[in-house]
Scaffold this active site. Structure first.
Site: not given
Length: 164
Positions: A54, A59-61, A64
């Site tokens: 998500s 971490t995902c941000a 990205t």
């Protein structure tokens, strides 16, 4: 089924990532305009699939943002951020962050996560995707994969980018 962890606790995926050297499984993902996007939407291009649970997690941000930074200098390559987030949330995230060199795509209405073997099958995270990188060449052959062993860790950017 692959075994990974989240904060040291075991998690399992629905399968395995596509094998390096194999033809990439076709996919149908949804963009910010609610249009279906497939592998054929990027003919003759290298495709970096940054698969994340998500965009609404640190971490995902971070991954990205990192791929957005690197994507600007990649020739003949698209960077696709794939998550379970709804297309509206993905669009809002990219706009707020000023991310213009990656394309966010949602697994909404899709079998992508199962087809690529990244659906988390247990714990409270069941239904989200594992963190993974899949790189597909111009001929739709898988040339690199990484299933991140600890869900909270970032992928190995240098190895992924070196595969290009």
């Amino acid at each position: 089924m692959a075994n990974i962890t989240f904060q040291g606790n075991p998690l399992h995926t629905s399968g395995e990532l596509p094998t390096v050297g194999s033809k990439a499984p076709d996919f149908k993902l949804v963009n910010s305009k609610l249009e279906d996007i497939t592998l054929a939407s990027y003919p003759g291009k290298k495709k970096v699939l940054n698969i994340v649970p998500s965009l609404d997690t640190p971490t995902c941000a971070a991954s990205t943002r990192k791929f957005n930074e690197k994507a600007a200098s990649l020739d003949n390559t698209v960077v696709l951020i794939v998550s379970a987030d709804l297309p509206f949330a993905q669009c809002r995230f990219c706009e707020v962050e000023g991310l213009t060199d990656v394309t966010a795509l949602s697994t909404f209405r899709s079998t992508f996560a199962n087809d690529y073997g990244v659906t988390l099958t247990d714990t409270i995270l069941a239904g989200l995707t594992a963190r993974a990188i899949v790189i597909i060449d111009e001929n739709d052959t898988v040339i690199y994969t990484q299933l991140v062993a600890e869900l909270a860790d970032e992928p190995d950017y240098e190895s992924a980018l070196a595969a290009l």
